[in-house]
Design an enzyme around this catalytic site. Structure first.
Site, PDB file in Angstrom:
ATOM      1  N   HIS A 122      48.821  23.726  62.794  1.00 39.35           N
ATOM      2  CA  HIS A 122      47.795  22.819  62.274  1.00 39.35           C
ATOM      3  C   HIS A 122      47.038  22.097  63.387  1.00 39.35           C
ATOM      4  O   HIS A 122      46.051  21.399  63.131  1.00 39.35           O
ATOM      5  CB  HIS A 122      48.437  21.792  61.325  1.00 39.35           C
ATOM      6  CG  HIS A 122      47.530  21.408  60.194  1.00 39.35           C
ATOM      7  ND1 HIS A 122      46.164  21.592  60.227  1.00 39.35           N
ATOM      8  CD2 HIS A 122      47.794  20.846  58.984  1.00 39.35           C
ATOM      9  CE1 HIS A 122      45.627  21.152  59.110  1.00 39.35           C
ATOM     10  NE2 HIS A 122      46.595  20.696  58.320  1.00 39.35           N
ATOM     11  N   ARG A 123      47.477  22.275  64.625  1.00 36.03           N
ATOM     12  CA  ARG A 123      46.704  21.671  65.724  1.00 36.03           C
ATOM     13  C   ARG A 123      45.384  22.408  65.900  1.00 36.03           C
ATOM     14  O   ARG A 123      44.384  21.832  66.311  1.00 36.03           O
ATOM     15  CB  ARG A 123      47.508  21.742  67.031  1.00 36.03           C
ATOM     16  CG  ARG A 123      48.777  20.914  67.003  1.00 36.03           C
ATOM     17  CD  ARG A 123      49.636  21.176  68.213  1.00 36.03           C
ATOM     18  NE  ARG A 123      50.004  22.582  68.359  1.00 36.03           N
ATOM     19  CZ  ARG A 123      50.715  23.081  69.363  1.00 36.03           C
ATOM     20  NH1 ARG A 123      51.123  22.273  70.324  1.00 36.03           N
ATOM     21  NH2 ARG A 123      51.009  24.360  69.426  1.00 36.03           N
TER      22      ARG A 123
END
Ligand code: CAO
Length: 505
Positions: free
Chosen positions: A475-476
């Site tokens: 999710h970065r």
């Protein structure tokens, strides 16, 4: 000092030294899907050498009689230690150059170490299951002849200590004369039961000794505890007739009903003790990878795929592929559909650096597949899926499975993955939370295909083949919407497999 080449031969010696060093550097030879590593007698520390080897330190193995230390050289990929899986030689064996000495397992690959010399094995420096460090002595080999010499140190000092081969040979499990094929587990079993593998008739492929062979051997040799087989349950099909008693008849002593005693269930005795052992080999790699993966904040996305059309498609393809000698499961279609969808979402086929400061969009779709092997979880990958047909993918998957079953997956197969799938559904289950394999940024887990009731377009309940998919994305760098759109595209291909034809390259 032992001068092997005299001063007259110095020029020739220098030339040889140069070639020898190059030879040692080029020792990594790929053979049948794994590396074969040949190890130099002077060890990896002499490889980079601008430094000249002292002229007395090299030799042609046929001419000299000396004890050489055979070092485990650097086998690449930053591997610093390996686990000894199996020795193919024992003390006293005569070996020729290129003969296999042992099989080692790094956290990335299985590697066969082969001999650099013709000579006699004097000492194996590790037992099976031991951890061997690169750069350390693996084996001592006496090159042809009788005189034994200790390997001289770099400053040219030497000693005449003779080898302790007698001690060694008495502790070995191996046999004289020929090699016994057996897995480390079987060797361990033989060792624990103090039997020689050479005395056991192997019933496996090429005479390989199997666990059953050891048990059979033990059975013939000494009294073994018979297997505890619970007696078959007694099934009472008809109740014994009860005596007819008239209410007017004075009560008399009733005949005793036979007491049916249920058979005693024999459970295996719980004896044993807790066992603590070091985490080694592939599990050790899993510790490293999964610990690194914990640093990644995952985004989870779940959906279900109606596989009804694909189940039918696969049924047909399975027969056709089998005619061409290839086993065809659902995986080749899953993998190809992933690659086709990745073309639209290249960020999902990217990798990030350790600090997540740079992202690299990978040109190749090297699709990894989690594989449950006897050695543990491995993730080999199929290279350049974007350029392969579904049949070619199936064929490559077959090859990887054969290698995986044999514990022979090599560095080539196990490195370079760009996106992964984990088909846990081939074992069972509906959902899973797959763990991203850094530096990759996404992975999908597939559940078991189940026949479940669903509504059709008319609102009627129909039986459909349903499979759940669980995605995890880093999710970065990956937005949830990207993962969802990718999943939708992948799902559309699987729900209508013929639509893939339009986009196949
Ligand atoms: N649902 C129902 N049936 C499935 C299925 C699924 N999700 N996946 C596979 N099958 C079927 C196959 O089609 C095949 O059926 P046939 O015998 O009729 O052809 C059968 O199950 C056996 O398949 P397979 O396992 O040999 O082959 P595969 O290509 O489907 O999978 C592999 C290959 C390597 C992914 C698989 O063997 C495996 O190791 N799975 C475990 C992965 C794992 O451990 N994941 C967890 C990782 S995290 O620890």
């Amino acid at each position: 000092m032992h001068c092997i080449l005299g001063p007259k031969n110095m020029a020739a010696a220098r030339t040889f030294s140069k070639h020898w060093r190059q030879f040692c550097k080029l020792r990594q030879v790929r053979q049948s899907g794994r590396y074969t590593v040949l190890t130099g007698r002077n060890g990896p520390q002499s490889f980079p050498g601008t430094q000249h080897l002292p002229y007395h330190r090299f030799q042609t193995s046929a001419k000299l009689n000396e004890l050489v230390n055979f070092y485990l050289s650097d086998i690449g990929e930053g591997i610093r230690e390996v686990q000894i899986k199996e020795w193919y030689v024992k003390v006293g064996d005569h070996v020729k150059q290129f003969d296999a000495l042992c099989e080692v397992q790094s956290d990335k690959a299985s590697v066969t170490i082969t001999s650099r010399y013709d000579g006699t094995i004097k000492k194996l420096c590790y037992d099976v299951d031991d951890i061997a460090q690169t750069g350390k002595v693996l084996v001592e080999i006496e090159t042809s002849g009788g005189k034994t010499l200790e390997e001289r140190s770099d400053d040219g000092q030497s000693s005449d200590n003779s080898s302790s081969s007698d001690d060694e040979s008495s502790s070995m499990q191996e046999i004289r004369g020929h090699k016994v094929l057996a897995t480390p587990a079987v060797r361990k079993m033989a060792k624990e039961n103090k039997i020689k593998l050479s005395d056991v008739q192997g019933s496996g492929k090429e005479g390989r000794v199997l666990k059953e062979d050891i048990l059979r051997h033990l059975g013939g040799e000494r009294k073994v505890t018979p297997e505890i087989v619970p007696p078959p349950p007694t099934v009472q099909t008809q109740a014994p007739p009860r005596p007819q008693i008239s209410p007017l008849t004075p009560p008399t002593a009733l005949p005793q009903e036979p007491v049916v005693v249920p058979p005693k269930i024999q459970t295996p005795p719980v004896i044993g003790k807790d066992v603590t052992e070091p985490i080694r080999g592939i599990r050790r790699a899993m510790v490293k990878t999964m610990t690194a993966a914990q640093a990644i904040p995952p985004f989870g996305y779940y959906d279900e795929i109606d596989m009804t059309a694909l189940v039918k498609f696969r049924r047909d393809m399975k027969v056709k592929a089998l005619e061409r000698g290839v086993k065809f499961s659902y995986m080749p279609v899953f993998i190809k559909a992933v690659s086709m969808a990745l073309r639209h979402f290249p960020i999902l086929n990217s990798s990030v650096d350790a600090k997540c400061e740079n992202i690299t969009y990978k040109a190749s779709h090297n699709i990894g597949l989690a594989m449950d092997t006897k050695d543990g979880l491995l993730v080999p990958n199929i290279k350049n899926v974007q350029a392969l047909t579904i049949f070619e993918i199936a064929s490559e998957l077959n090859r990887l499975q054969v290698l995986g079953d044999a514990g022979k997956l090599g560095t080539e197969e196990l490195t370079g993955g760009t996106f992964s799938l984990s088909n846990i559904g081939s074992i069972g289950g509906t959902y899973a939370r797959p763990v991203i394999l850094p530096p990759e940024v996404a992975i999908g887990a597939l559940g078991r295909i189940q026949t479940l009731p669903r509504f059709d377009e008319n609102g009627s309940v129909v039986a459909r083949h349903i499979m759940a998919v669980s995605w995890s994305a880093d999710h970065r760098v990956i937005e949830g919407a990207t993962m969802a759109r990718f999943s939708n595209m992948w799902k559309a291909y699987l729900e209508n497999p013929t639509s893939m034809i339009l986009d196949l390259k």
